[in-house]
Every structure is written in structure tokens, then in C-alpha cells.
Design a protein around this motif. Structure first.
Motif, PDB file in Angstrom:
ATOM      1  N   PHE A 211       0.828  -1.206   0.000  1.00 54.83           N
ATOM      2  CA  PHE A 211       0.000   0.000   0.000  1.00 54.83           C
ATOM      3  C   PHE A 211       0.862   1.256   0.000  1.00 54.83           C
ATOM      4  O   PHE A 211       1.938   1.285   0.600  1.00 54.83           O
ATOM      5  CB  PHE A 211      -0.914   0.022   1.229  1.00 54.83           C
ATOM      6  CG  PHE A 211      -1.849  -1.151   1.301  1.00 54.83           C
ATOM      7  CD1 PHE A 211      -3.090  -1.084   0.698  1.00 54.83           C
ATOM      8  CD2 PHE A 211      -1.484  -2.312   1.953  1.00 54.83           C
ATOM      9  CE1 PHE A 211      -3.952  -2.165   0.758  1.00 54.83           C
ATOM     10  CE2 PHE A 211      -2.336  -3.391   2.017  1.00 54.83           C
ATOM     11  CZ  PHE A 211      -3.578  -3.321   1.415  1.00 54.83           C
ATOM     12  N   ASP A 212       0.352   2.319  -0.639  1.00 58.35           N
ATOM     13  CA  ASP A 212       1.016   3.610  -0.531  1.00 58.35           C
ATOM     14  C   ASP A 212       0.467   4.352   0.688  1.00 58.35           C
ATOM     15  O   ASP A 212      -0.337   3.809   1.450  1.00 58.35           O
ATOM     16  CB  ASP A 212       0.865   4.435  -1.819  1.00 58.35           C
ATOM     17  CG  ASP A 212      -0.594   4.821  -2.108  1.00 58.35           C
ATOM     18  OD1 ASP A 212      -1.452   4.731  -1.198  1.00 58.35           O
ATOM     19  OD2 ASP A 212      -0.873   5.214  -3.252  1.00 58.35           O
ATOM     20  N   ARG A 213       0.870   5.581   0.878  1.00 62.78           N
ATOM     21  CA  ARG A 213       0.523   6.310   2.097  1.00 62.78           C
ATOM     22  C   ARG A 213      -0.974   6.562   2.220  1.00 62.78           C
ATOM     23  O   ARG A 213      -1.491   6.772   3.315  1.00 62.78           O
ATOM     24  CB  ARG A 213       1.286   7.626   2.177  1.00 62.78           C
ATOM     25  CG  ARG A 213       0.998   8.600   1.058  1.00 62.78           C
ATOM     26  CD  ARG A 213       1.792   9.887   1.222  1.00 62.78           C
ATOM     27  NE  ARG A 213       1.314  10.642   2.363  1.00 62.78           N
ATOM     28  CZ  ARG A 213       2.003  11.613   2.949  1.00 62.78           C
ATOM     29  NH1 ARG A 213       3.223  11.915   2.522  1.00 62.78           N
ATOM     30  NH2 ARG A 213       1.497  12.281   3.960  1.00 62.78           N
ATOM     31  N   ASP A 214      -1.688   6.563   1.089  1.00 65.26           N
ATOM     32  CA  ASP A 214      -3.135   6.784   1.107  1.00 65.26           C
ATOM     33  C   ASP A 214      -3.925   5.488   1.061  1.00 65.26           C
ATOM     34  O   ASP A 214      -5.127   5.488   0.796  1.00 65.26           O
ATOM     35  CB  ASP A 214      -3.537   7.671  -0.071  1.00 65.26           C
ATOM     36  CG  ASP A 214      -2.895   9.048   0.008  1.00 65.26           C
ATOM     37  OD1 ASP A 214      -2.890   9.626   1.109  1.00 65.26           O
ATOM     38  OD2 ASP A 214      -2.380   9.528  -1.016  1.00 65.26           O
ATOM     39  N   CYS A 215      -3.232   4.369   1.299  1.00 59.84           N
ATOM     40  CA  CYS A 215      -3.838   3.031   1.349  1.00 59.84           C
ATOM     41  C   CYS A 215      -4.347   2.558  -0.012  1.00 59.84           C
ATOM     42  O   CYS A 215      -5.252   1.725  -0.097  1.00 59.84           O
ATOM     43  CB  CYS A 215      -4.965   2.960   2.377  1.00 59.84           C
ATOM     44  SG  CYS A 215      -4.391   3.159   4.082  1.00 59.84           S
ATOM     45  N   ASN A 216      -3.776   3.094  -1.092  1.00 63.56           N
ATOM     46  CA  ASN A 216      -4.058   2.551  -2.416  1.00 63.56           C
ATOM     47  C   ASN A 216      -3.202   1.315  -2.634  1.00 63.56           C
ATOM     48  O   ASN A 216      -2.007   1.318  -2.319  1.00 63.56           O
ATOM     49  CB  ASN A 216      -3.753   3.588  -3.502  1.00 63.56           C
ATOM     50  CG  ASN A 216      -4.616   4.819  -3.380  1.00 63.56           C
ATOM     51  OD1 ASN A 216      -5.833   4.724  -3.251  1.00 63.56           O
ATOM     52  ND2 ASN A 216      -3.994   5.999  -3.406  1.00 63.56           N
ATOM     53  N   TYR A 217      -3.818   0.279  -3.160  1.00 63.11           N
ATOM     54  CA  TYR A 217      -3.076  -0.952  -3.407  1.00 63.11           C
ATOM     55  C   TYR A 217      -2.082  -0.739  -4.545  1.00 63.11           C
ATOM     56  O   TYR A 217      -2.434  -0.248  -5.609  1.00 63.11           O
ATOM     57  CB  TYR A 217      -4.036  -2.080  -3.763  1.00 63.11           C
ATOM     58  CG  TYR A 217      -3.335  -3.371  -4.105  1.00 63.11           C
ATOM     59  CD1 TYR A 217      -2.857  -4.204  -3.101  1.00 63.11           C
ATOM     60  CD2 TYR A 217      -3.151  -3.752  -5.430  1.00 63.11           C
ATOM     61  CE1 TYR A 217      -2.206  -5.375  -3.406  1.00 63.11           C
ATOM     62  CE2 TYR A 217      -2.503  -4.933  -5.743  1.00 63.11           C
ATOM     63  CZ  TYR A 217      -2.026  -5.746  -4.729  1.00 63.11           C
ATOM     64  OH  TYR A 217      -1.377  -6.911  -5.042  1.00 63.11           O
ATOM     65  N   THR A 218      -0.827  -1.117  -4.317  1.00 64.53           N
ATOM     66  CA  THR A 218       0.226  -0.921  -5.317  1.00 64.53           C
ATOM     67  C   THR A 218       0.781  -2.229  -5.842  1.00 64.53           C
ATOM     68  O   THR A 218       1.523  -2.229  -6.823  1.00 64.53           O
ATOM     69  CB  THR A 218       1.397  -0.132  -4.701  1.00 64.53           C
ATOM     70  OG1 THR A 218       1.959  -0.895  -3.623  1.00 64.53           O
ATOM     71  CG2 THR A 218       0.942   1.227  -4.196  1.00 64.53           C
ATOM     72  N   GLY A 219       0.436  -3.344  -5.198  1.00 67.55           N
ATOM     73  CA  GLY A 219       1.121  -4.585  -5.506  1.00 67.55           C
ATOM     74  C   GLY A 219       2.414  -4.654  -4.720  1.00 67.55           C
ATOM     75  O   GLY A 219       2.864  -3.656  -4.149  1.00 67.55           O
ATOM     76  N   PRO A 220       3.028  -5.817  -4.637  1.00 66.46           N
ATOM     77  CA  PRO A 220       4.257  -5.968  -3.852  1.00 66.46           C
ATOM     78  C   PRO A 220       5.371  -5.056  -4.342  1.00 66.46           C
ATOM     79  O   PRO A 220       5.624  -4.965  -5.549  1.00 66.46           O
ATOM     80  CB  PRO A 220       4.620  -7.443  -4.065  1.00 66.46           C
ATOM     81  CG  PRO A 220       3.363  -8.092  -4.500  1.00 66.46           C
ATOM     82  CD  PRO A 220       2.592  -7.068  -5.260  1.00 66.46           C
TER      83      PRO A 220
END
Length: 404
Positions: A278-287
Motif C-alpha cells: 500500500f502507498d501512504r493513502d492506502c491505495n493498493y500498489t502490488g508488492p
């Protein structure tokens, strides 16, 4: 590869070669399946306080009292120095968000692994120095089990009439003691004694193994669909539960107010632990690569959720009577800039980073901008702090943090 092996055997094209490869692949898959089965087999926790088999899946969780609440959140591997650096560099953003909180900037853990750390902060008791040759840790499984059942803050609160709910990182090990209901933050939810049959547990183990395997071999653009915010693609067929961000989201969405004299809600989730998704805004980024920058972003995702939780508690008029404890189990090897000069030849940077452990507390009724405290503290003081603050009899090792 297995499909090619079948075709080759049928058409007699190098059958011995492909049969040998297939055998190794099947043995590998069988080993993984056996490991997953063993993990999940021990995860079923019979509730010790009268759960009914026919009750709804989530009905025994997400409950808060109109009188007294303890919300205890453990982001795994959350480093205190990193949180301190984030708060100081962005105090304008976080200072008012964390109304009534105190960050203990000198807080430390005592162990570099999760198992003894959980027993330590749940009870204040330091694990016995007996060396376990199997796990190569200074504790035994019997000690962990006995400590959590007999000396933890969960048992203390349950004896004082609190309803106790746990979402554990490793439910088969940590769902001990007098929990009203206990579950896994990255496994299936287990409520009650017999509602989950051995067949259901086996199915869950199989779908977990398949999900993980599918996730690893899939291209990046498909991994988000497979992960599905912690619900997982195949595990949903057996009522899979959320990981990381999902469990706190559900707590905020499905929060119920009861007439219980008090509740204790415990959440131990992935936090800063790999995989970093996750990024700082809790968006899923993948591993992503495991490094300080990406770990910092996942920690900021946790802070975003905690700020949302504070707001939800205020909207539901539950903030005033709620004590919130946020701590890590241990730190991480990387120290932020400005902290590395405190390490040296005697104390390596990586060791200081692992020792620096997040510890942040909001007592009931506390208000005001986020405060920093430099008093000596450790996560072993948590049980004594909760018991002392709520006045439920403090027989825990450690010192209440606000009495220092």
C-alpha cells in the motif's frame, strides 16, 4: 508445465523427462498444501464464553460499549523512530488528527520476533530465558500459551466483565485466554466452537495456498484483482477475511454499541511488515521492494486509517470513553535520517532500529494535540497501563506509562 507433461506422456514425447519434472512439481505443491493445512488446522479457536453455532458470521465482532472501551491496535513491525519522524515532519497534518494521543518517543521492544513480543506486551512478563532449540528463540511455546491464558491483559479485563475480541496475526497461537471471540486478520474468521468443520478448514487451507500461488505467478496488473483488498480471489469462496487495511475498515463500517460494561478490541495486522502492498493513502500498489521508503508509506497508510478511526469514534460519540493503544511488536532495521547518529560501533544502526518500537496511547477523556513524551518506556508497560487506567486491578509487571 503439468499440462505439457500430460500431453507428452499421452503422445510419448520424452515421457520420462516430463514425468520427472511433474513429480517434483507435484511434490512441491503437496508440501505447500501440507504446510498451509497445518497452519490453518490450529487456527480454529473455540470461544470460551458461550458463542452459538448458528449466529451470523460477523455478529460477534466490532462491538463497543457505551461505558468503557479499549481499542488495541498492533501494526506489525512499526518502528517508533519512523513514526516520530513522520509526525515531526508533518505535524501540521497529524497533530490535530490524533486528539489526546501521546507518542512515547523512547519506547523500545525487547525481542526481535513477534511471538515473545506479543506475550511481553500483553502481560508485561519477559519470556523465560530457556532456549528453544526448535525455533531458536529464548522462549518455549508452553510459556507463550500459559502467559497469554493466565497473565495477559485480556484475561484481566474478562474477569472484570469486559467483552474481549481479538483479530490476531497468528490466530492459532495467539487466540488464547478468555476471548469472547477471536479470529485471524489474514485468515478466515473463526467464531464459536464447531461451526467450522475440518472440511471447511481444509478447504480454507487449499484456497489460501492456491491464492498465494496464483498471486506469485500472475503479472502485476492481475495481482490487484487476486488480492482484492485482502479478500483474495479464491478464498472468498469460503468466506475469506480481509488483511491489513480491510480489517480496520470493517471495524469502522460495522461498529455496534452494546450495553456491556466494557469492551476490549484487539487488532494485530500486517502494519509495516512485508509484503509492502500500500502507498501512504492506502491505495493498493502490488508488492514493492522492501526498503525504508516503501515501508514508511505503508506506515503512513496505517496512520491514515487510525485518523479515520478517531473521527468515526467521535461521530458515534464513543471517543470520550475509549482508550486507544497503538504499538508495534518490534521495529525495523532502518532508522530515519537524524536518528542514525545515535547509533554507533557499540549499538549498530540495525539493532537500534529493531529496538525502537511504536508506542502511542490515548487515555479515556484525553484531548489536545498530539504530544511527545521522552520518558523511558517499553511495550512491556502496556498491560499495566491499561489495567491502571481502567482501575481493574494491576497485577501486571511493568509500570503504568502515565505515572512515570
Amino acid at each position: 508445465i503439468l499440462a505439457l507433461a500430460v500431453v507428452s506422456i499421452v503422445f510419448r514425447k520424452r515421457p520420462r523427462f516430463f514425468s520427472t519434472i511433474s513429480l517434483f512439481i507435484l511434490l512441491f505443491l503437496a508440501t505447500g498444501l501440507l504446510q498451509q493445512t497445518m497452519v490453518h488446522w490450529g487456527a480454529l479457536h473455540p470461544a470460551e464464553r458461550g458463542m452459538q453455532q448458528n449466529d451470523s458470521y460477523f455478529d460477534h465482532f466490532y462491538r463497543l460499549s457505551a461505558q468503557n472501551n479499549v481499542i488495541h491496535i498492533v501494526p506489525d513491525q512499526a518502528q517508533g523512530a519512523m513514526l516520530h519522524d513522520i509526525f515531526e515532519s508533518e505535524y501540521g497534518r497529524y497533530g490535530e488528527m490524533f486528539d489526546g494521543f501521546t507518542l512515547f518517543t523512547q519506547a523500545t521492544g525487547q525481542y526481535k520476533s513477534t511471538y515473545p513480543s506479543v506475550a511481553f506486551y500483553m502481560s508485561g512478563e519477559a519470556p523465560d530465558p530457556e532456549y528453544d532449540l526448535v525455533s531458536k528463540q529464548p522462549y518455549t511455546w508452553e510459556y507463550i500459551d500459559q502467559t497469554l491464558r493466565e497473565k495477559s491483559i485480556v484475561s484481566t479485563l474478562a474477569r472484570n466483565g469486559f467483552d474481549t475480541y481479538g483479530f490476531q496475526f497468528h490466530p492459532g497461537i495467539f487466540c488464547k485466554g478468555q476471548y469472547t471471540a477471536c479470529a485471524g486478520t489474514h485468515e478466515e474468521i473463526f467464531v464459536g466452537g464447531a461451526i467450522w468443520s475440518p472440511a471447511r478448514r481444509l478447504a480454507n487451507a487449499v484456497t489460501t495456498g492456491l491464492d498465494i500461488g496464483l498471486f506469485q505467478i500472475s503479472p502485476v496488473f492481475l495481482r490487484e484483482k487476486i488480492f482484492d483488498d485482502g479478500r483474495w480471489l479464491l478464498r472468498r469462496l469460503s468466506k475469506g477475511a480481509p488483511t491489513h487495511s480491510g480489517i480496520l475498515d470493517l471495524f469502522m463500517q460495522d461498529m455496534q454499541v452494546t450495553d456491556s460494561p466494557g469492551t476490549y478490541n484487539y487488532f494485530h495486522h500486517a502494519g509495516a511488515h512485508a509484503p509492502l502492498l500500500f502507498d501512504r493513502d492506502c491505495n493498493y500498489t502490488g508488492p514493492r521492494k522492501v526498503n525504508q521508503e516503501n515501508q514508511r508509506e505503508q506506515v503512513q497508510c496505517t496512520l491514515t486509517q487510525l485518523a479515520e478511526l478517531v473521527q468515526v469514534l467521535k461521530e458515534k460519540k464513543l471517543f470520550e470513553q475509549s482508550m486507544i493503544v497503538v504499538n508495534g511488536d518490534h521495529g525495523s532495521p532502518w532508522l530515519p535520517e537524524g536518528y542514525t547518529d545515535r547509533a554507533g560501533t557499540v549499538v549498530p544502526e540495525s539493532l537500534m532500529g529493531m529496538a525502537s518500537t511504536l508506542l502511542m496511547v490515548k487515555p479515556p477523556g484525553a484531548h489536545g494535540p498530539l504530544q511527545f513524551s521522552n520518558v523511558p518506556a517499553c511495550i512491556g508497560d502496556i498491560a499495566a497501563t491499561i489495567a491502571g487506567t481502567l482501575g481493574v486491578g494491576n497485577n501486571h509487571a511493568g509500570v503504568p506509562l502515565f505515572s512515570k
